[in-house]
Design a protein around this motif. Sequence first.
Motif, PDB file in Angstrom:
ATOM      1  N   VAL A  83       0.843  -1.205   0.000  1.00 30.18           N
ATOM      2  CA  VAL A  83       0.000   0.000   0.000  1.00 30.18           C
ATOM      3  C   VAL A  83       0.876   1.252   0.000  1.00 30.18           C
ATOM      4  CG1 VAL A  83      -1.651   1.339   1.350  1.00 30.18           C
ATOM      5  CG2 VAL A  83      -1.963  -1.125   1.100  1.00 30.18           C
ATOM      6  N   GLY A  84       1.929   1.241   0.836  1.00 30.40           N
ATOM      7  CA  GLY A  84       2.830   2.390   0.880  1.00 30.40           C
ATOM      8  C   GLY A  84       3.497   2.648  -0.456  1.00 30.40           C
ATOM      9  N   LEU A  85       3.906   1.561  -1.149  1.00 28.71           N
ATOM     10  CA  LEU A  85       4.543   1.728  -2.456  1.00 28.71           C
ATOM     11  C   LEU A  85       3.570   2.349  -3.455  1.00 28.71           C
ATOM     12  CD1 LEU A  85       6.905   1.274  -4.369  1.00 28.71           C
ATOM     13  CD2 LEU A  85       6.038  -1.044  -4.785  1.00 28.71           C
ATOM     14  N   SER A  86       2.334   1.869  -3.471  1.00 27.56           N
ATOM     15  CA  SER A  86       1.335   2.443  -4.375  1.00 27.56           C
ATOM     16  C   SER A  86       1.131   3.925  -4.090  1.00 27.56           C
ATOM     17  CB  SER A  86       0.006   1.694  -4.242  1.00 27.56           C
ATOM     18  OG  SER A  86       0.142   0.341  -4.603  1.00 27.56           O
ATOM     19  N   LEU A  87       1.067   4.254  -2.800  1.00 31.53           N
ATOM     20  CA  LEU A  87       0.823   5.641  -2.433  1.00 31.53           C
ATOM     21  C   LEU A  87       2.058   6.515  -2.651  1.00 31.53           C
ATOM     22  CD1 LEU A  87      -1.336   5.110   0.785  1.00 31.53           C
ATOM     23  CD2 LEU A  87      -2.102   5.665  -1.524  1.00 31.53           C
ATOM     24  N   VAL A  88       3.265   5.918  -2.563  1.00 36.16           N
ATOM     25  CA  VAL A  88       4.476   6.674  -2.877  1.00 36.16           C
ATOM     26  C   VAL A  88       4.448   7.098  -4.340  1.00 36.16           C
ATOM     27  CG1 VAL A  88       6.952   6.440  -3.289  1.00 36.16           C
ATOM     28  CG2 VAL A  88       6.009   5.797  -1.091  1.00 36.16           C
ATOM     29  N   PHE A 136       3.659  11.392  -8.220  1.00 37.33           N
ATOM     30  CA  PHE A 136       2.907  11.955  -9.335  1.00 37.33           C
ATOM     31  C   PHE A 136       2.172  13.222  -8.892  1.00 37.33           C
ATOM     32  CE2 PHE A 136      -0.779  12.432 -12.065  1.00 37.33           C
ATOM     33  CZ  PHE A 136      -0.218  12.308 -13.323  1.00 37.33           C
ATOM     34  N   GLY A 137       1.613  13.189  -7.688  1.00 36.65           N
ATOM     35  CA  GLY A 137       0.935  14.379  -7.178  1.00 36.65           C
ATOM     36  C   GLY A 137       1.875  15.549  -7.024  1.00 36.65           C
ATOM     37  N   LEU A 138       3.128  15.270  -6.598  1.00 34.79           N
ATOM     38  CA  LEU A 138       4.120  16.331  -6.450  1.00 34.79           C
ATOM     39  C   LEU A 138       4.458  16.955  -7.802  1.00 34.79           C
ATOM     40  CD1 LEU A 138       5.935  17.735  -4.357  1.00 34.79           C
ATOM     41  CD2 LEU A 138       7.667  15.988  -4.813  1.00 34.79           C
ATOM     42  N   VAL A 139       4.636  16.090  -8.805  1.00 29.29           N
ATOM     43  CA  VAL A 139       4.927  16.598 -10.155  1.00 29.29           C
ATOM     44  C   VAL A 139       3.733  17.389 -10.690  1.00 29.29           C
ATOM     45  CG1 VAL A 139       5.389  15.926 -12.536  1.00 29.29           C
ATOM     46  CG2 VAL A 139       6.576  14.772 -10.663  1.00 29.29           C
ATOM     47  N   ALA A 140       2.521  16.823 -10.510  1.00 31.65           N
ATOM     48  CA  ALA A 140       1.321  17.493 -11.017  1.00 31.65           C
ATOM     49  C   ALA A 140       1.116  18.841 -10.336  1.00 31.65           C
ATOM     50  CB  ALA A 140       0.100  16.601 -10.798  1.00 31.65           C
ATOM     51  N   TYR A 141       1.384  18.909  -9.021  1.00 30.72           N
ATOM     52  CA  TYR A 141       1.211  20.170  -8.307  1.00 30.72           C
ATOM     53  C   TYR A 141       2.176  21.231  -8.822  1.00 30.72           C
ATOM     54  CZ  TYR A 141       1.324  23.631  -4.582  1.00 30.72           C
ATOM     55  OH  TYR A 141       1.290  24.811  -3.886  1.00 30.72           O
ATOM     56  N   PHE A 160      -4.107   4.164  -8.946  1.00 31.70           N
ATOM     57  CA  PHE A 160      -3.319   3.756  -7.786  1.00 31.70           C
ATOM     58  C   PHE A 160      -4.189   3.651  -6.528  1.00 31.70           C
ATOM     59  CE2 PHE A 160       0.359   5.150 -10.357  1.00 31.70           C
ATOM     60  CZ  PHE A 160       1.126   4.011 -10.219  1.00 31.70           C
ATOM     61  N   ALA A 161      -5.228   4.452  -6.427  1.00 29.33           N
ATOM     62  CA  ALA A 161      -6.151   4.308  -5.304  1.00 29.33           C
ATOM     63  C   ALA A 161      -6.841   2.944  -5.361  1.00 29.33           C
ATOM     64  CB  ALA A 161      -7.184   5.434  -5.327  1.00 29.33           C
ATOM     65  N   LEU A 162      -7.219   2.505  -6.554  1.00 28.55           N
ATOM     66  CA  LEU A 162      -7.833   1.191  -6.713  1.00 28.55           C
ATOM     67  C   LEU A 162      -6.868   0.086  -6.316  1.00 28.55           C
ATOM     68  CD1 LEU A 162     -10.183  -0.564  -7.666  1.00 28.55           C
ATOM     69  CD2 LEU A 162      -9.262  -0.411  -9.997  1.00 28.55           C
ATOM     70  N   VAL A 163      -5.602   0.226  -6.715  1.00 26.51           N
ATOM     71  CA  VAL A 163      -4.593  -0.771  -6.331  1.00 26.51           C
ATOM     72  C   VAL A 163      -4.470  -0.850  -4.810  1.00 26.51           C
ATOM     73  CG1 VAL A 163      -2.119  -1.293  -6.383  1.00 26.51           C
ATOM     74  CG2 VAL A 163      -3.293  -0.601  -8.477  1.00 26.51           C
ATOM     75  N   ALA A 164      -4.443   0.308  -4.158  1.00 24.10           N
ATOM     76  CA  ALA A 164      -4.341   0.325  -2.699  1.00 24.10           C
ATOM     77  C   ALA A 164      -5.540  -0.356  -2.048  1.00 24.10           C
ATOM     78  CB  ALA A 164      -4.217   1.774  -2.201  1.00 24.10           C
ATOM     79  N   VAL A 165      -6.740  -0.113  -2.567  1.00 25.97           N
ATOM     80  CA  VAL A 165      -7.947  -0.743  -2.030  1.00 25.97           C
ATOM     81  C   VAL A 165      -7.874  -2.260  -2.161  1.00 25.97           C
ATOM     82  CG1 VAL A 165     -10.415  -1.037  -2.436  1.00 25.97           C
ATOM     83  CG2 VAL A 165      -9.445   1.249  -2.336  1.00 25.97           C
ATOM     84  N   LEU A 166      -7.439  -2.737  -3.323  1.00 29.71           N
ATOM     85  CA  LEU A 166      -7.345  -4.180  -3.553  1.00 29.71           C
ATOM     86  C   LEU A 166      -6.329  -4.819  -2.606  1.00 29.71           C
ATOM     87  CD1 LEU A 166      -7.462  -4.291  -7.467  1.00 29.71           C
ATOM     88  CD2 LEU A 166      -9.299  -4.846  -5.865  1.00 29.71           C
ATOM     89  N   LEU A 167      -5.218  -4.153  -2.371  1.00 22.36           N
ATOM     90  CA  LEU A 167      -4.199  -4.700  -1.485  1.00 22.36           C
ATOM     91  C   LEU A 167      -4.694  -4.787  -0.044  1.00 22.36           C
ATOM     92  CD1 LEU A 167      -1.074  -2.850  -2.917  1.00 22.36           C
ATOM     93  CD2 LEU A 167      -1.547  -5.293  -3.072  1.00 22.36           C
ATOM     94  N   VAL A 168      -5.325  -3.714   0.424  1.00 24.58           N
ATOM     95  CA  VAL A 168      -5.858  -3.736   1.789  1.00 24.58           C
ATOM     96  C   VAL A 168      -6.957  -4.787   1.903  1.00 24.58           C
ATOM     97  CG1 VAL A 168      -7.060  -2.404   3.548  1.00 24.58           C
ATOM     98  CG2 VAL A 168      -5.264  -1.329   2.209  1.00 24.58           C
ATOM     99  N   GLY A 169      -7.822  -4.870   0.892  1.00 21.77           N
ATOM    100  CA  GLY A 169      -8.893  -5.867   0.915  1.00 21.77           C
ATOM    101  C   GLY A 169      -8.356  -7.280   0.981  1.00 21.77           C
ATOM    102  N   THR A 170      -7.290  -7.555   0.252  1.00 24.92           N
ATOM    103  CA  THR A 170      -6.675  -8.882   0.280  1.00 24.92           C
ATOM    104  C   THR A 170      -6.133  -9.210   1.668  1.00 24.92           C
ATOM    105  OG1 THR A 170      -6.064  -8.702  -2.051  1.00 24.92           O
ATOM    106  CG2 THR A 170      -4.871 -10.315  -0.734  1.00 24.92           C
ATOM    107  N   ILE A 191       3.866   6.104   5.684  1.00 24.60           N
ATOM    108  CA  ILE A 191       5.130   5.673   5.071  1.00 24.60           C
ATOM    109  C   ILE A 191       5.324   6.364   3.725  1.00 24.60           C
ATOM    110  CG2 ILE A 191       6.314   3.702   4.031  1.00 24.60           C
ATOM    111  CD1 ILE A 191       5.099   1.970   6.230  1.00 24.60           C
ATOM    112  N   ALA A 192       4.250   6.413   2.923  1.00 26.16           N
ATOM    113  CA  ALA A 192       4.332   7.072   1.616  1.00 26.16           C
ATOM    114  C   ALA A 192       4.671   8.546   1.765  1.00 26.16           C
ATOM    115  CB  ALA A 192       3.011   6.908   0.868  1.00 26.16           C
ATOM    116  N   LEU A 193       4.096   9.192   2.774  1.00 23.97           N
ATOM    117  CA  LEU A 193       4.382  10.603   3.019  1.00 23.97           C
ATOM    118  C   LEU A 193       5.859  10.804   3.352  1.00 23.97           C
ATOM    119  CD1 LEU A 193       3.586  13.545   3.524  1.00 23.97           C
ATOM    120  CD2 LEU A 193       2.899  12.883   5.846  1.00 23.97           C
TER     121      LEU A 193
END
Length: 291
Positions: free
Chosen positions: A25-30, A35-40, A177-187, A231-233
């Motif tokens: 989850v941390g890797l997905s959010l990193v 990407f958010g940093l670049v986009a901002y 990436f939010a979907l990936v994080a949801v799937l990982l936590v759900g698993t 962790i991602a932060l």
Amino acid sequence: MRPLREALASYRRHPLLCGLSIGAVGLSLVILGMFGLVAYNMGVAIGDVERRVEVVGYLLDDASPEQIRVARRELVALPAVEEVRYVSKDEALANARRDLVEFSNVYGDLRVNPLPASLHLRLREGFRTPEAVSEIAGDLEAYPFIEEARFGEEWVERLFALRRLAAGTAALVGGGFALVAVLLVGTAVRTAILARGEEIEVMQIVGAREGYIQRPFLLEGAITGLTGGLIALGVTRLAYTLVRTRFDGLGSLAWLPERWVIAGVLAASILGLLAAVHSVHREVGRAYGPW
């Protein structure tokens, strides 16, 4: 306190599984944070360019000072106009000599100033779209002493096309990436449910309420999402610091706004909670019947 104790006990019983879930989850959010940093920063750069958007009206030589004063007063009263600046013929020539170095000899030999006086209109935020700029240019050209109004139509359209592209890409990548994080936590939560199958079945037999059984798993999902978000932060902040230190030319690279950071960490926890809600209803209901 019982849900928290049981959620933490699950981490102690399955440290490797929980660690892998948090790490994934941390890797997905990193990746999402980078990407958010670049986009901002792209948005900041585009915003800086947008603030330079101006509508310039070139005056006829016979425009009187009174006409110019009236026009400036009327134009600055428009909701879209932030400032109206008058540039005289002499000032226009001085600017040309300063900015166009390759033509400095040409302008230096002139006996008659060929450059017209002009009105420069700076627009307010929210009125820098191609449609709004074009409308203001039309209002400016309506004055009989204005020979022509220019604002770089193609340049403005390309600028806003770039902004729309950046916003669409951010939404698409962020959602992925939010979907990936949801799937990982759900698993992770589903695995914890299956590992405690007998315990859950006993609690059902003795009449435990639905919420009593659910809460530890829901809390586990929220903790997994929150921990992955923190962790991602930390990793994103470290990467930002290293990039700024390594490349001195990126000293203007901006860090994410505080509200973005707080919202991102909370969103990670909420995503973990939602994934746990889905997994609890699906796995417990399928494996052990309705509660």
